[in-house]
Scaffold this motif. Sequence first.
Motif, PDB file in Angstrom:
ATOM      1  N   ASP A  30     -25.638 -35.706 -24.911  1.00 42.94           N
ATOM      2  CA  ASP A  30     -27.064 -34.985 -25.778  1.00 42.94           C
ATOM      3  C   ASP A  30     -27.978 -36.038 -26.260  1.00 42.94           C
ATOM      4  O   ASP A  30     -28.799 -35.565 -27.204  1.00 42.94           O
ATOM      5  N   ALA A  31     -28.099 -36.949 -25.625  1.00 42.99           N
ATOM      6  CA  ALA A  31     -29.221 -37.942 -26.018  1.00 42.99           C
ATOM      7  C   ALA A  31     -30.489 -37.498 -25.867  1.00 42.99           C
ATOM      8  O   ALA A  31     -30.729 -36.556 -25.154  1.00 42.99           O
ATOM      9  N   SER A  32     -31.553 -38.130 -26.779  1.00 41.69           N
ATOM     10  CA  SER A  32     -32.823 -37.716 -26.619  1.00 41.69           C
ATOM     11  C   SER A  32     -33.692 -38.960 -26.196  1.00 41.69           C
ATOM     12  O   SER A  32     -33.484 -40.145 -26.957  1.00 41.69           O
ATOM     13  N   VAL A  33     -34.739 -38.967 -25.393  1.00 44.03           N
ATOM     14  CA  VAL A  33     -35.503 -39.861 -25.144  1.00 44.03           C
ATOM     15  C   VAL A  33     -37.073 -39.481 -25.485  1.00 44.03           C
ATOM     16  O   VAL A  33     -37.516 -38.613 -25.065  1.00 44.03           O
ATOM     17  N   PHE A  34     -37.783 -40.321 -26.174  1.00 45.74           N
ATOM     18  CA  PHE A  34     -39.260 -40.050 -26.420  1.00 45.74           C
ATOM     19  C   PHE A  34     -39.992 -41.088 -25.671  1.00 45.74           C
ATOM     20  O   PHE A  34     -39.792 -42.387 -26.004  1.00 45.74           O
ATOM     21  N   ASP A  35     -40.854 -40.570 -24.866  1.00 46.14           N
ATOM     22  CA  ASP A  35     -41.674 -41.705 -23.915  1.00 46.14           C
ATOM     23  C   ASP A  35     -42.942 -41.077 -23.597  1.00 46.14           C
ATOM     24  O   ASP A  35     -42.878 -39.960 -23.025  1.00 46.14           O
ATOM     25  N   GLU A  36     -43.997 -41.676 -23.338  1.00 44.97           N
ATOM     26  CA  GLU A  36     -45.255 -41.486 -23.047  1.00 44.97           C
ATOM     27  C   GLU A  36     -45.689 -39.927 -23.751  1.00 44.97           C
ATOM     28  O   GLU A  36     -46.207 -39.074 -22.757  1.00 44.97           O
ATOM     29  N   LEU A 104     -33.587 -42.929 -27.889  1.00 44.06           N
ATOM     30  CA  LEU A 104     -34.431 -43.997 -27.448  1.00 44.06           C
ATOM     31  C   LEU A 104     -36.017 -43.341 -27.659  1.00 44.06           C
ATOM     32  O   LEU A 104     -36.180 -42.429 -27.126  1.00 44.06           O
ATOM     33  N   MET A 105     -36.518 -44.219 -28.226  1.00 45.79           N
ATOM     34  CA  MET A 105     -38.202 -44.115 -28.576  1.00 45.79           C
ATOM     35  C   MET A 105     -38.749 -45.361 -27.657  1.00 45.79           C
ATOM     36  O   MET A 105     -38.317 -46.567 -28.272  1.00 45.79           O
ATOM     37  N   ILE A 106     -39.578 -45.172 -27.014  1.00 46.22           N
ATOM     38  CA  ILE A 106     -40.572 -46.324 -26.308  1.00 46.22           C
ATOM     39  C   ILE A 106     -41.819 -46.155 -26.901  1.00 46.22           C
ATOM     40  O   ILE A 106     -42.635 -44.952 -26.366  1.00 46.22           O
ATOM     41  N   ARG A 107     -42.377 -47.342 -27.275  1.00 48.63           N
ATOM     42  CA  ARG A 107     -43.746 -47.075 -27.760  1.00 48.63           C
ATOM     43  C   ARG A 107     -44.575 -48.456 -27.299  1.00 48.63           C
ATOM     44  O   ARG A 107     -44.088 -49.246 -27.248  1.00 48.63           O
TER      45      ARG A 107
END
Length: 107
Positions: A30-36, A104-107
Amino acid sequence: MTVLDTAIDCYFSATNERNNTLAAECFDPDASVFDEGEQLTGLESIQRWLQQTQQKYQPMIQVLTAERNYGEVWVKANVSGQFQGSPIQLNYVFALQDGKISRLMIR
């Protein structure tokens, strides 16, 4: 520098080895990824994101620092690949649950 949790270390290694299947196994179902500017939720979406990212950018990630803050693991890394301005420095913010990456958040 904080020693990386197994799931995070596995994610970076698998990404550098272009092994999207192994990279996806590092995530909770159920993971979330925030990217671009996009949010992706669930393994199917994350697997698609991993594949598209590899095809588009062919990233190589070199971890520079890692530290724990407020229950999260913050990683600063140099990322090189097939994109304008390569290499760049990005921040990865991980949350873990039961030994897997839950966010995971990528900034």
